[in-house]
Design a protein around this motif. Structure first.
Motif, PDB file in Angstrom:
ATOM      1  N   ASN A  63      -1.794  -0.509  -3.167  1.00 37.53           N
ATOM      2  CA  ASN A  63      -0.802  -0.736  -4.446  1.00 37.53           C
ATOM      3  C   ASN A  63      -0.308  -1.978  -4.722  1.00 37.53           C
ATOM      4  O   ASN A  63       0.749  -1.797  -4.960  1.00 37.53           O
ATOM      5  CB  ASN A  63       0.328   0.068  -4.300  1.00 37.53           C
ATOM      6  CG  ASN A  63       0.920   0.949  -4.822  1.00 37.53           C
ATOM      7  OD1 ASN A  63       0.666   0.830  -6.195  1.00 37.53           O
ATOM      8  ND2 ASN A  63       1.999   1.032  -4.428  1.00 37.53           N
ATOM      9  N   THR A 108      -8.460   3.880  -1.044  1.00 36.29           N
ATOM     10  CA  THR A 108      -8.895   3.620  -2.393  1.00 36.29           C
ATOM     11  C   THR A 108      -7.525   2.970  -2.670  1.00 36.29           C
ATOM     12  O   THR A 108      -6.927   1.876  -2.967  1.00 36.29           O
ATOM     13  CB  THR A 108      -8.743   5.040  -3.486  1.00 36.29           C
ATOM     14  OG1 THR A 108      -9.204   5.129  -4.458  1.00 36.29           O
ATOM     15  CG2 THR A 108      -7.300   6.091  -3.182  1.00 36.29           C
ATOM     16  N   GLY A 109      -7.776   2.777  -4.955  1.00 30.47           N
ATOM     17  CA  GLY A 109      -7.090   1.363  -5.286  1.00 30.47           C
ATOM     18  C   GLY A 109      -6.171   2.337  -6.588  1.00 30.47           C
ATOM     19  O   GLY A 109      -6.069   3.248  -6.011  1.00 30.47           O
ATOM     20  N   SER A 110      -4.488   1.084  -6.878  1.00 31.78           N
ATOM     21  CA  SER A 110      -4.014   2.318  -7.540  1.00 31.78           C
ATOM     22  C   SER A 110      -4.194   1.448  -8.686  1.00 31.78           C
ATOM     23  O   SER A 110      -5.271   0.444  -8.579  1.00 31.78           O
ATOM     24  CB  SER A 110      -2.716   1.656  -7.545  1.00 31.78           C
ATOM     25  OG  SER A 110      -2.074   0.820  -7.129  1.00 31.78           O
ATOM     26  N   ASN A 112      -4.611  -5.037  -7.276  1.00 30.32           N
ATOM     27  CA  ASN A 112      -5.010  -4.485  -5.490  1.00 30.32           C
ATOM     28  C   ASN A 112      -5.964  -5.980  -5.293  1.00 30.32           C
ATOM     29  O   ASN A 112      -6.515  -5.617  -4.019  1.00 30.32           O
ATOM     30  CB  ASN A 112      -5.535  -3.586  -5.900  1.00 30.32           C
ATOM     31  CG  ASN A 112      -5.056  -2.103  -6.483  1.00 30.32           C
ATOM     32  OD1 ASN A 112      -3.613  -2.157  -6.523  1.00 30.32           O
ATOM     33  ND2 ASN A 112      -5.640  -0.921  -6.837  1.00 30.32           N
ATOM     34  N   ASN A 118     -12.477   3.642  -7.117  1.00 29.85           N
ATOM     35  CA  ASN A 118     -12.133   3.801  -8.696  1.00 29.85           C
ATOM     36  C   ASN A 118     -12.444   2.432  -9.983  1.00 29.85           C
ATOM     37  O   ASN A 118     -12.694   2.800 -11.061  1.00 29.85           O
ATOM     38  CB  ASN A 118     -10.467   3.720  -8.861  1.00 29.85           C
ATOM     39  CG  ASN A 118     -10.044   3.174  -8.255  1.00 29.85           C
ATOM     40  OD1 ASN A 118      -9.951   2.249  -6.777  1.00 29.85           O
ATOM     41  ND2 ASN A 118      -8.536   2.465  -8.664  1.00 29.85           N
ATOM     42  N   GLU A 136     -11.085  11.336  -8.811  1.00 32.39           N
ATOM     43  CA  GLU A 136      -9.686  11.543  -7.430  1.00 32.39           C
ATOM     44  C   GLU A 136      -9.977  13.350  -7.592  1.00 32.39           C
ATOM     45  O   GLU A 136      -9.777  13.635  -6.041  1.00 32.39           O
ATOM     46  CB  GLU A 136      -8.196  12.024  -8.199  1.00 32.39           C
ATOM     47  CG  GLU A 136      -7.582  12.039  -7.404  1.00 32.39           C
ATOM     48  CD  GLU A 136      -5.987  12.493  -8.054  1.00 32.39           C
ATOM     49  OE1 GLU A 136      -5.017  12.366  -7.688  1.00 32.39           O
ATOM     50  OE2 GLU A 136      -5.606  11.333  -8.406  1.00 32.39           O
ATOM     51  N   ILE A 193       1.091  -1.238  -0.392  1.00 37.36           N
ATOM     52  CA  ILE A 193      -0.274  -0.052   0.110  1.00 37.36           C
ATOM     53  C   ILE A 193       1.353   1.271   0.191  1.00 37.36           C
ATOM     54  O   ILE A 193       2.087   1.017   0.276  1.00 37.36           O
ATOM     55  CB  ILE A 193      -1.276  -0.299   1.835  1.00 37.36           C
ATOM     56  CG1 ILE A 193      -0.384   0.660   2.240  1.00 37.36           C
ATOM     57  CG2 ILE A 193      -1.996  -1.472   1.393  1.00 37.36           C
ATOM     58  CD1 ILE A 193      -1.079   0.878   3.811  1.00 37.36           C
ATOM     59  N   THR A 194       0.145   2.501  -0.166  1.00 40.93           N
ATOM     60  CA  THR A 194       1.005   3.849   0.080  1.00 40.93           C
ATOM     61  C   THR A 194      -0.092   4.446   0.620  1.00 40.93           C
ATOM     62  O   THR A 194      -0.497   3.921   1.196  1.00 40.93           O
ATOM     63  CB  THR A 194       1.484   4.324  -1.327  1.00 40.93           C
ATOM     64  OG1 THR A 194      -0.010   4.826  -1.975  1.00 40.93           O
ATOM     65  CG2 THR A 194       1.916   3.631  -2.139  1.00 40.93           C
ATOM     66  N   TYR A 195       0.633   5.221   1.382  1.00 38.50           N
ATOM     67  CA  TYR A 195       0.220   5.457   2.906  1.00 38.50           C
ATOM     68  C   TYR A 195       0.690   7.558   3.172  1.00 38.50           C
ATOM     69  O   TYR A 195       1.735   7.754   3.177  1.00 38.50           O
ATOM     70  CB  TYR A 195       0.721   5.303   3.951  1.00 38.50           C
ATOM     71  CG  TYR A 195      -0.278   6.263   5.101  1.00 38.50           C
ATOM     72  CD1 TYR A 195      -1.362   5.374   5.517  1.00 38.50           C
ATOM     73  CD2 TYR A 195       0.526   7.044   6.275  1.00 38.50           C
ATOM     74  CE1 TYR A 195      -2.515   6.723   6.692  1.00 38.50           C
ATOM     75  CE2 TYR A 195       0.017   7.852   7.086  1.00 38.50           C
ATOM     76  CZ  TYR A 195      -1.577   6.940   7.356  1.00 38.50           C
ATOM     77  OH  TYR A 195      -1.815   8.142   8.141  1.00 38.50           O
ATOM     78  N   TRP A 227      -4.766   9.576   2.963  1.00 40.79           N
ATOM     79  CA  TRP A 227      -4.883   9.222   2.103  1.00 40.79           C
ATOM     80  C   TRP A 227      -4.233   6.841   2.355  1.00 40.79           C
ATOM     81  O   TRP A 227      -2.307   6.752   2.077  1.00 40.79           O
ATOM     82  CB  TRP A 227      -4.043   9.001   0.874  1.00 40.79           C
ATOM     83  CG  TRP A 227      -5.036  10.559   0.210  1.00 40.79           C
ATOM     84  CD1 TRP A 227      -5.215  11.485   1.007  1.00 40.79           C
ATOM     85  CD2 TRP A 227      -6.052  10.322  -0.857  1.00 40.79           C
ATOM     86  NE1 TRP A 227      -6.315  12.784   0.927  1.00 40.79           N
ATOM     87  CE2 TRP A 227      -5.975  12.204  -0.398  1.00 40.79           C
ATOM     88  CE3 TRP A 227      -6.872   9.500  -1.707  1.00 40.79           C
ATOM     89  CZ2 TRP A 227      -7.706  12.383  -1.281  1.00 40.79           C
ATOM     90  CZ3 TRP A 227      -7.641  10.423  -2.359  1.00 40.79           C
ATOM     91  CH2 TRP A 227      -8.162  11.092  -2.003  1.00 40.79           C
ATOM     92  N   THR A 235      -3.867   3.712  -0.277  1.00 45.95           N
ATOM     93  CA  THR A 235      -3.871   3.595  -1.680  1.00 45.95           C
ATOM     94  C   THR A 235      -3.707   2.257  -1.546  1.00 45.95           C
ATOM     95  O   THR A 235      -2.289   1.524  -1.089  1.00 45.95           O
ATOM     96  CB  THR A 235      -3.503   4.043  -2.293  1.00 45.95           C
ATOM     97  OG1 THR A 235      -3.668   5.828  -2.472  1.00 45.95           O
ATOM     98  CG2 THR A 235      -3.527   4.114  -3.916  1.00 45.95           C
TER      99      THR A 235
END
Length: 257
Positions: free
Chosen positions: A19, A54-56, A25, A102, A186, A5-7, A15, A17
């Motif tokens: 990832n 959310t998702g990438s 995902n 998304n 977004e 994930i990213t944060y 946020w 995400t």
């Protein structure tokens, strides 16, 4: 700090995400743990007043990565150790949690969206209770949240038939808060999350807490919790700011305190 994930934090919004875009995902054990870890971090951070998941790439979350499931999998322990703590953490955080859907949200990915307090969906998003297609039942909170959102009959239909539904249908059924164009997704998600981040955070958290508890409480019990919660909210700086701004005929500037 995270591998799946990213944060990051922006304008009081955390946020988170998912990832693994090459795998839509899909969840792994590591991702479950990292999502829960990030939620704990956001919960404890006084600078965070709203959380977005959310998702990438082109998917929100395709559910569990089935590469890690075989005939020896203990599904009960699988859920108890990995998914249940994540879902319960979302419910217990007294800050608003938004699913920014998304793309496709399938299986446990759909369950994750249902566990959030709000769902903002791209017009390209879709939802599917995919469990039935591999001979399983909806889990990760789906059997709790789904009938509460859409009613018993529609929940049975979605869970048993396992048909994919569009973002437009999800909005009609009451599954999502708002649908937006893919081009503006977004920006719309950012606007909605920052709107929530500017609200009186303590009051929002108390609403969330007692809304959950109302499902199992009697009317007298809920009335008493409302009284207690209102006293708690009444002691906040945000309540004083609300009164002051009302008297001064201006927009309040809440700080979350």
């Amino acid at each position: 700090m995270y591998n799946t994930i990213t944060y990051h934090i922006e304008n009081n919004v955390a946020w988170l995400t998912l990832n693994r875009p090459d795998k839509l995902n899909a969840f792994t054990e590591e991702m479950n743990k990292e999502v829960t870890k990030a939620l704990n971090t956001a919960e404890k951070d006084s600078g965070v007043r709203c959380i977005v998941i959310t998702g990438s790439g082109r998917a929100f979350c395709a559910g569990e990565d089935l590469a890690g499931v075989d005939e020896n999998t203990d599904h009960a322990e699988f859920l108890r150790k990995r998914y249940n703590p994540m879902v319960q953490k979302i419910a217990s955080i007294e800050k608003p949690v938004i699913a920014g859907v998304n793309g496709v949200a399938a299986g446990a990915g759909m369950s994750l969206t249902l566990a959030c307090d709000f769902r903002i969906a791209s017009e390209k998003a879709s939802f599917v209770e995919a469990f039935i297609h591999i001979g399983l039942i909806p889990d990760s909170g789906s059997l709790y949240y789904l009938p509460r959102l859409v009613g018993h009959a529609k929940a049975m239909e979605l869970a048993v038939l396992g048909e994919k539904i569009s973002a437009a249908d999800a909005k009609e059924f009451g599954l999502v808060t708002k649908t937006v164009s893919a081009d503006n997704f977004e920006a719309e998600l950012r606007d909605f999350s920052e709107r929530l981040a500017k609200m009186p955070t303590k009051a929002v958290g108390l609403i969330k807490r007692y809304m959950y508890e109302s499902w199992t409480g009697t009317l007298p019990e809920v009335l008493e919790k409302e009284a207690y919660g209102q006293r708690t909210a009444g002691l906040t700086e945000d309540h004083q700011e609300g009164l002051k701004s009302f008297g001064e005929k201006r927009k309040p500037e809440f700080t979350g305190r």
